[in-house]
Design a protein around this motif. Structure first.
Motif, mmCIF file in Angstrom:
data_model
loop_
_atom_site.group_PDB
_atom_site.id
_atom_site.type_symbol
_atom_site.label_atom_id
_atom_site.label_comp_id
_atom_site.label_asym_id
_atom_site.label_seq_id
_atom_site.Cartn_x
_atom_site.Cartn_y
_atom_site.Cartn_z
ATOM 1 N N VAL A 182 -63.078 14.618 -4.928
ATOM 2 C CA VAL A 182 -63.048 15.244 -6.249
ATOM 3 C C VAL A 182 -61.633 15.181 -6.826
ATOM 4 O O VAL A 182 -60.664 15.500 -6.127
ATOM 5 C CB VAL A 182 -63.503 16.714 -6.176
ATOM 6 N N ILE A 183 -61.521 14.740 -8.077
ATOM 7 C CA ILE A 183 -60.230 14.775 -8.769
ATOM 8 C C ILE A 183 -60.085 16.169 -9.384
ATOM 9 O O ILE A 183 -60.787 16.524 -10.328
ATOM 10 C CB ILE A 183 -60.148 13.690 -9.848
ATOM 11 N N LYS A 184 -59.175 16.971 -8.817
ATOM 12 C CA LYS A 184 -59.019 18.357 -9.229
ATOM 13 C C LYS A 184 -58.158 18.519 -10.479
ATOM 14 O O LYS A 184 -58.379 19.429 -11.276
ATOM 15 C CB LYS A 184 -58.395 19.166 -8.086
ATOM 16 N N ALA A 185 -57.146 17.682 -10.610
ATOM 17 C CA ALA A 185 -56.253 17.802 -11.766
ATOM 18 C C ALA A 185 -55.515 16.497 -11.994
ATOM 19 O O ALA A 185 -55.308 15.714 -11.065
ATOM 20 C CB ALA A 185 -55.252 18.938 -11.557
ATOM 21 N N ILE A 186 -55.136 16.260 -13.252
ATOM 22 C CA ILE A 186 -54.339 15.086 -13.624
ATOM 23 C C ILE A 186 -53.207 15.529 -14.539
ATOM 24 O O ILE A 186 -53.412 16.318 -15.464
ATOM 25 C CB ILE A 186 -55.200 14.032 -14.347
ATOM 26 N N ALA A 187 -52.012 15.040 -14.263
ATOM 27 C CA ALA A 187 -50.862 15.245 -15.161
ATOM 28 C C ALA A 187 -50.326 13.858 -15.496
ATOM 29 O O ALA A 187 -50.032 13.063 -14.598
ATOM 30 C CB ALA A 187 -49.795 16.098 -14.488
ATOM 31 N N ARG A 188 -50.219 13.569 -16.788
ATOM 32 C CA ARG A 188 -49.905 12.188 -17.182
ATOM 33 C C ARG A 188 -48.950 12.114 -18.345
ATOM 34 O O ARG A 188 -49.029 12.897 -19.289
ATOM 35 C CB ARG A 188 -51.204 11.465 -17.549
ATOM 36 N N GLU A 189 -48.016 11.171 -18.252
ATOM 37 C CA GLU A 189 -47.222 10.722 -19.381
ATOM 38 C C GLU A 189 -47.565 9.245 -19.553
ATOM 39 O O GLU A 189 -47.057 8.397 -18.817
ATOM 40 C CB GLU A 189 -45.729 10.937 -19.141
ATOM 41 N N PRO A 190 -48.492 8.936 -20.482
ATOM 42 C CA PRO A 190 -49.039 7.582 -20.602
ATOM 43 C C PRO A 190 -47.964 6.502 -20.681
ATOM 44 O O PRO A 190 -47.000 6.613 -21.431
ATOM 45 C CB PRO A 190 -49.848 7.656 -21.906
ATOM 46 N N GLY A 191 -48.157 5.469 -19.875
ATOM 47 C CA GLY A 191 -47.230 4.356 -19.864
ATOM 48 C C GLY A 191 -46.094 4.505 -18.872
ATOM 49 O O GLY A 191 -45.361 3.543 -18.609
ATOM 50 N N TYR A 192 -45.927 5.710 -18.327
ATOM 51 C CA TYR A 192 -44.801 5.962 -17.426
ATOM 52 C C TYR A 192 -45.264 6.390 -16.028
ATOM 53 O O TYR A 192 -45.043 5.685 -15.052
ATOM 54 C CB TYR A 192 -43.875 7.029 -18.018
ATOM 55 N N ARG A 193 -45.920 7.556 -15.947
ATOM 56 C CA ARG A 193 -46.303 8.061 -14.629
ATOM 57 C C ARG A 193 -47.501 9.001 -14.748
ATOM 58 O O ARG A 193 -47.644 9.736 -15.722
ATOM 59 C CB ARG A 193 -45.125 8.796 -13.981
ATOM 60 N N THR A 194 -48.334 8.979 -13.700
ATOM 61 C CA THR A 194 -49.476 9.879 -13.604
ATOM 62 C C THR A 194 -49.537 10.450 -12.195
ATOM 63 O O THR A 194 -49.357 9.721 -11.217
ATOM 64 C CB THR A 194 -50.798 9.144 -13.910
#
Length: 347
Positions: A182-194
């Motif tokens: 299960v993917i519990k959470a995602i934090a993303r800055e598109p194009g740089y890092r996730t």
């Protein structure tokens, strides 16, 4: 006529018949100046038209003239609405799914794409910084919104949405699509890092390992689709100190002291790990804050030669999530993790 429209527009015949009947009834009411619209029926086999108001039959010759002259535009409008509804239903079922489209043209900052017979818009807000596109190119994007606008349907796409990354993992990792991981959470800055927090419902399945794949094959496919965006896989945990420690990977954390009342953590790292813990432009600690929902302070651990009379000195980063970010994290159900895997070349 009904057969032609059915073949060209792929609209159900019954919908076409019902639209024509309604259009003729509206036109007849206006033409005959009656208080109520007549009941119009079209024989599905012969095409014969009958109409009546109460017990009174309306002359079919008059009705035919009305249909030919007054109802034409109404019929066209009804057919367009039926076509719109068909497209809307088709793409409503694909909302939050990944769609493969081809780029048709550019309208200002927006990219107009072809999705079958429909047009879809990839707005600037849904584009990833640094990606360049050209007409005729095929791309994959997440369907985020579908709107009815008059007789047209507006389909909105995104490659910058967090759910785009989630859906890519569901496509690449069978354990994720099956619900084992299960993917519990995602934090993303598109194009740089996730950063992605994962949890396994099966003790025999390693969540991070399943997402990374043999020799990194699975995660590399996702990275390729994201054009090289860095990905960190973090094991989710209910223990805040473990989750916070792992969320700061690839930095090696010496210790975490978490204050549950304030939901704030002080993280101790060695001097040579400080830059990795903070990340370029503060990105690593910022994403860790978003992923965990905790405010994180990075503190440098002094070496023995420096430890003379007090506690470690706080040196760099105090990253605090905004209220909007906290609410988004709280809604995702994140509590806290344990171990991580990543493909990264960023400090």
């Amino acid at each position: 006529m009904v057969d032609v429209i059915h073949k060209e527009k792929a609209i159900d015949k019954e919908v076409i018949f019902a639209s024509i009947e309604e259009a003729i009834a509206i036109a007849a009411k206006k033409h005959l100046d009656t208080e109520e619209a007549p009941i119009v029926n079209i024989d599905r086999k012969t095409g014969n038209i009958t109409a009546s108001i109460g017990n009174k039959q309306i002359d079919t010759i008059t009705l035919g003239r009305i249909a030919a002259q007054s109802a034409k535009q109404i019929i066209v409008q009804k057919i367009r609405e039926a076509e719109r509804d068909k497209v809307y239903s088709e793409f409503e079922a694909k909302k939050n799914d990944i769609l493969t489209v081809s780029i048709a043209r550019f309208e200002g900052p927006n990219i107009i794409c072809l999705a079958g017979k429909a047009e879809a818009v990839l707005p600037k807000s849904g584009q990833v910084p640094g990606e360049s596109r050209r007409v005729g190119e095929r791309l994959r994007a997440l369907v985020t919104e579908i709107e009815k606008r008059g007789t047209r349907v507006k389909i909105f796409l995104s490659r910058a949405n967090d759910d785009f990354v989630k859906r890519l993992f569901e496509l690449e990792v069978p354990e994720v699509s099956d619900g084992i991981v299960v993917i519990k959470a995602i934090a993303r800055e598109p194009g740089y890092r996730t950063k992605i927090a994962v949890y396994s419902n099966n003790a025999k399945v390693d969540a991070a390992g399943a997402c990374i794949g043999i020799r990194g094959s699975r995660i590399r496919n996702v990275v390729d689709e994201l054009n090289g965006e860095n990905l960190d896989i973090v094991k989710w945990s209910t223990e805040p100190d473990k989750f916070i420690k792992e969320s700061l990977k690839p930095a090696d954390v010496a210790d975490v002291i978490a204050d549950s009342n304030k939901k704030r953590a002080t993280v101790y790292v060695a001097k040579d790990e400080l830059s990795q813990a903070i990340g370029k432009g503060g990105r690593n600690v910022r994403l860790a804050t978003l992923l965990t929902g905790w405010e994180i302070d990075i503190v440098e651990v002094k070496g023995k030669s420096e430890e003379k009379n007090d506690a470690p000195e706080e040196t760099t980063s105090n990253t605090t999530a905004t209220e909007e970010q906290k609410n988004a994290i709280n809604n995702s159900g994140v509590d806290a993790s344990t171990s991580s895997g990543d493909i990264s070349n960023e400090s």
